[in-house]
Design an enzyme around this catalytic site. Structure first.
Site, mmCIF file in Angstrom:
data_model
loop_
_atom_site.group_PDB
_atom_site.id
_atom_site.type_symbol
_atom_site.label_atom_id
_atom_site.label_comp_id
_atom_site.label_asym_id
_atom_site.label_seq_id
_atom_site.Cartn_x
_atom_site.Cartn_y
_atom_site.Cartn_z
ATOM 1 N N GLY A 70 0.818 -1.218 0.000
ATOM 2 C CA GLY A 70 0.000 0.000 0.000
ATOM 3 C C GLY A 70 0.847 1.262 0.000
ATOM 4 O O GLY A 70 1.948 1.289 -0.558
ATOM 5 N N SER A 71 0.329 2.291 0.680
ATOM 6 C CA SER A 71 0.884 3.641 0.549
ATOM 7 C C SER A 71 2.354 3.789 0.920
ATOM 8 O O SER A 71 2.987 4.757 0.508
ATOM 9 C CB SER A 71 0.074 4.602 1.410
ATOM 10 N N THR A 72 2.898 2.872 1.729
ATOM 11 C CA THR A 72 4.313 3.000 2.060
ATOM 12 C C THR A 72 5.162 2.947 0.790
ATOM 13 O O THR A 72 6.282 3.436 0.766
ATOM 14 C CB THR A 72 4.757 1.887 3.030
ATOM 15 N N LYS A 80 4.698 4.642 -1.755
ATOM 16 C CA LYS A 80 4.840 5.994 -2.304
ATOM 17 C C LYS A 80 6.215 6.571 -1.990
ATOM 18 O O LYS A 80 6.674 7.506 -2.654
ATOM 19 C CB LYS A 80 3.732 6.908 -1.761
#
Lengths: 106, 574
Positions: free
Chosen positions: B280-282, B284
């Site tokens: 997920g967002s990690t 980014k």
């Protein structure tokens, strides 16, 4: 002349024989002692291993933490409780019951 | 003294006939020869005596030293942590065996044994004692007390034999790393398996890079989150950002190596290295770092996050839509999927693939453990894949992969090989520069921004300058597609962020929102608070001194302009 030298020789031989046997006996007894010591060392090493394992076991952080909380009333340290010696220079300190408190902190 | 030979001429009257005379001559000569030979031998012996006692004493030591003989030989070397705390050791313990032919009354023997070994299976033992063998194991690994009691029973035919047995004094701490070994001292998992040969031959203890105190802190804090959010499991890693040493790595639920038979396969599974997850967002972090490093985006550039992206029957949406133009730091701070996807679309698939490859995300880690997972990534890398991978969907890596990648991003851009063995001084590994130190500094600034103003506020451990990124990934449902309710909440961060020393990851699997979190089960609510407590508790142990987070020196290092041209653009987007 001849007889005296024979007596001397027999005497020398018996001294040498006695000396040799006592030396051999000494060596044997020391060897036995050495073996016993080796045995002892190995046994002690075994005991030390057991103790080391036990030491590690009772030093489990969870165990220490439980004991510290129960008997000493310790809690995890907060960052504001840590101060460097250089930072204390020229600051007014008061000593309360053996602990150093910086005035600013309180 | 006159010689007999010299007297010979005085007895000329003794006449012997020629034959006898000749024999005597021969005998005399022979005797002379034998005498000479013996004299020679005695002289030699005498010389040798002189040699060894007087002259030759030099060659031999006068004191005999003995030491090498008296070392205890154990079947397997110890395993210790980085501070020398014992993690695994072999002790010799007595085991009970019987010679059935010597046992007089098997039933009585079993009854007697039952008084000492209460949980004995009577039938089983009785059957063993009726066998026509000369040797059957009755019970392996007795305590000294049990041995004493059984000995006191005086049952004929019962004997003891000392056996080496593996002990794990730290119990569950590090059980996934250390692994365990079987009854006959064969390593079956973890380090025990990986270094089986070395452990068998060596007597020197094997030093791991982990610290039991850090293990304990990670375990306790993640366990607490698992319980309060009713999660099914979790993982945590604490990595030295500048050497690649793993200081702590846990996977929950875990197991006690002493009771390995009762452990479930879930408990034995090492989530940190063997599990792969869509993070997920990690992710980014890597997306932004690549854009900044390539120069396709700068800290000042921005992207339009007004509308969701529709591509190939998919819609890319934001969790907290801002519906406006967002700068690069803002995209990161608000964790905008739309902005990230647009950023990735700009540099394209090949750059993304190459970068992820350089970070090691396409291969197994080279860490010294047998339980390693291979990442899962798309075989055909289409535009939609590039876009979803920018925010961590469509690629699955292990938590240790992620932690190692973040260490590379924050430490100045150098990728160190991850290790669970202690690196000794002068044993520095070879690192590889992946991104520029300038990009790394920019990344540290925006990671700090997330903790100061963004989704990771709860990770802020006062004085230790945590910087990081939250991640809340929806898990893929069994029947395909994403399950909205099943989440993987994580936080990965570094501290102190102005000069990163350690990277910490907390991941909680399937947390459910509770009252305290107002129903939220996101990375910011579940993982970030655990990171805060882990950092506050471990930093003093790691020798990190708390800093004044507001000091001008630190503010200057972490200074960031969030919204360089925002004013105008924001107006335009309304």
């Amino acid at each position: 002349m001849f007889r005296r030298s024979i007596i001397l020789l027999i005497f020398a031989i018996s001294v040498a024989a006695v000396g040799m046997f006592s030396l051999k006996h000494e060596v044997q007894s020391r060897k036995a002692k050495l073996d016993a010591l080796h045995q002892d060392i190995v046994e002690n090493q075994e005991v030390i291993r057991v103790l080391r394992a036990e030491w590690s076991f009772i030093n489990q952080p969870a165990h220490i933490e439980r004991l510290a909380r129960k008997h000493l009333g310790f809690v995890p340290m907060q960052s504001h409780q840590i101060i460097r010696l250089e930072e204390l220079k020229g600051k007014q300190l008061e000593i309360v019951k053996g602990s150093i408190n910086e005035k600013r902190v309180r | 003294m006159k010689s007999e030979l010299g007297e010979m001429p005085e007895r000329p009257f003794i006449k012997l006939d020629g034959v006898v005379n000749r024999f005597i001559e021969v005998a005399k000569n022979r005797m002379l020869l034998v005498c000479a030979a013996f004299s020679f031998a005695f002289v030699l012996a005498g010389l040798r005596l002189l040699d060894v006692s007087v002259i030759g004493g030099l060659g031999e030591p006068s004191v005999i030293s003995e030491s090498a003989r008296a070392t205890l030989k154990t079947g397997r070397a110890d395993i210790v942590d980085r501070n020398g705390i014992l993690l695994a050791t072999s002790l010799s313990v007595p085991s009970l065996y019987a010679d059935p032919s010597e046992v007089l009354d098997a039933a009585a023997a079993v009854d007697a044994l039952k008084t000492v070994l209460v949980d004995l299976n009577k039938k089983n033992i009785l059957a063993k004692l009726k066998q026509k063998k000369r040797f059957v194991w009755l019970k392996r690994g007795l305590t000294p007390e049990q041995q004493l009691k059984i000995n006191a029973l005086g049952v004929p035919g019962f004997h003891f034999q000392d056996e080496d047995r593996r002990f794990y004094p730290q119990g569950r701490l590090g059980s996934h790393i250390i692994g365990f070994s079987g009854t006959d001292a064969v390593g079956l998992s973890g380090v025990e398996k990986q270094f089986d040969g070395i452990l068998r031959d060596g007597s020197e203890p094997l030093s791991l890079s982990i610290d039991v105190r850090i293990q304990h802190i990670l375990r306790e804090e993640i366990q607490r989150q698992i319980e309060s959010f009713k999660a099914i499991g979790g993982a945590g890693v604490l990595l030295d950002a500048n050497s690649g040493e793993v200081l702590g790595m846990i996977s929950l639920p875990d197991f006690d190596p002493a009771f390995i038979k009762g452990a479930s396969s879930q408990a034995k599974f090492n989530r940190a290295t063997l599990g792969v997850y869509e993070m997920g967002s990690t992710f980014k972090i890597f997306n932004t770092a690549l854009a900044l490093d390539l120069g396709s985006a700068t800290m000042a550039s921005g992207y339009d996050a007004t509308k969701p992206i529709r591509i190939a029957r998919h819609t890319i949406n934001d969790y907290h839509p801002k519906k406006r133009w967002l700068s690069v730091p803002e995209i990161f701070m608000y964790s905008s999927n739309i902005g990230s996807a647009k950023m990735a679309d700009e540099f394209g698939a090949s750059a993304q693939k190459e970068f992820l490859k350089k970070l090691g995300f396409f291969n197994q880690l080279d860490v010294e453990l047998p339980e390693l997972a291979s990442p899962i990534f798309p075989a055909r890398w289409r535009r939609i894949n590039t876009m979803t991978i920018s925010f961590g969907h469509g690629i699955a890596i292990s938590p240790l992969h992620l932690t190692s990648g973040v260490a590379t991003i924050v430490n100045g851009g150098i990728r160190w090989p991850v290790t669970i063995l202690r690196r000794h001084i002068g044993q520095q590994a070879v690192g590889k520069q992946i991104i520029s130190s300038k990009t790394s500094l920019d990344m540290r600034r925006i990671l700090r921004l997330v903790v100061e103003n963004g989704t990771g506020k709860k990770a802020s451990a006062n004085g230790y300058l945590v910087g990081g990124k939250t991640g809340t990934a929806e898990k893929q449902a069994v029947q395909g597609g994403y399950a909205k309710k099943l989440r993987l909440s994580s936080f990965v961060g570094a501290f102190p962020i102005h000069d990163p020393k350690y990277v910490v990851l907390v991941m909680v699997d399937e947390p459910k929102g509770n009252k305290g979190s107002f129903g939220y089960a996101t990375g910011g609510w579940v993982a970030a608070p655990a990171v805060k407590r882990i950092v506050s508790r471990s930093a003093p142990l790691l020798g990190i001194h708390p800093k004044d987070e507001m000091s001008p020196k630190i503010r200057q290092i972490l200074e960031i302009n969030i919204n360089p041209r925002g004013g105008k653009k924001r107006l335009a987007s309304f």
